[in-house]
Design an enzyme around this catalytic site. Structure first.
Site, PDB file in Angstrom:
ATOM      1  CD  GLU A 181      -2.941   0.844   2.420  1.00 21.06           C
ATOM      2  OE1 GLU A 181      -3.606  -0.202   2.428  1.00 21.06           O
ATOM      3  OE2 GLU A 181      -3.020   1.712   3.307  1.00 21.06           O
ATOM      4  CG  ASP A 182       1.698   2.863   3.350  1.00 23.69           C
ATOM      5  OD1 ASP A 182       0.659   3.214   2.770  1.00 23.69           O
ATOM      6  OD2 ASP A 182       1.770   2.665   4.579  1.00 23.69           O
TER       7      ASP A 182
END
Ligand code: ZN
Length: 179
Positions: free
Chosen positions: A65-66
């Site tokens: 996600e990051d």
């Protein structure tokens, strides 16, 4: 599969490198890695050290996600199960925040049993980080809002591990008492 100690050590190292320089939301702007270490530790405690892939996935749960890490890299370096667990914990960041939040609630009961444990550990850590002594009005609103949403997500995740369920409930109780 890698031996357990290597699996977890390499997961922690990749997470530290990829999330380097990121700060987490909440108290004191701690380094992001503190959040990952806490989630991994909660999962290790909950399963009494019996599931190395789960703990590795705890270290890595935000890495797709990051950061620019891909599912394929995780599958190659760790295992298909670790990669799948991380994917299950990855929000579609192209969606607006309200929709991502709504989907977490709706999708929670459809996740695998192990992914549901990671979700609960994540919410324990995130509620805890928002508890301040002497909170500002903004911090109070943020905590009340986050805890209410986390309860909805966890409602769809619970039942797989009594200790995690209880730890979450206690954290929410502590959060409400601080408001
Ligand atoms: Zn997280």
């Amino acid at each position: 599969m890698l031996p357990a100690v290597r699996l977890i050590s390499e997961a922690a190292e990749l997470a530290a490198r990829q999330h380097s320089g990121m700060a987490r939301k909440g108290r004191g702007n701690e380094p992001y890695i503190n959040h990952l270490a806490e989630v991994a530790k909660l999962l290790a405690t909950a399963t009494d050290g019996g599931d190395a892939e789960l703990v590795a996935a705890g270290w890595l749960h935000d890495v797709i996600e990051d950061t620019d890490t891909t599912r394929q890299e995780l599958a190659q370096k760790f295992s298909d199960r670790v990669a799948s667990l991380v994917v299950e914990c990855t929000d579609d960041m192209s969606l607006p925040k309200a929709e991502r939040r709504r989907r977490q609630v709706v999708d929670a009961p459809k996740k695998s049993a192990s992914a549901r444990l990671i979700k609960i550990a994540d919410k324990i850590s995130n509620v805890g980080a928002r508890i301040h002594s002497g909170p500002t009005a903004e911090e109070r609103d943020d905590l009340a809002d986050y805890a209410g949403w986390a309860e909805q997500v966890v409602a769809g995740c619970r039942g797989g591990n009594v200790w995690l369920d209880t730890t979450f409930d206690n954290m929410v109780r502590q959060a409400r008492a601080s408001l």
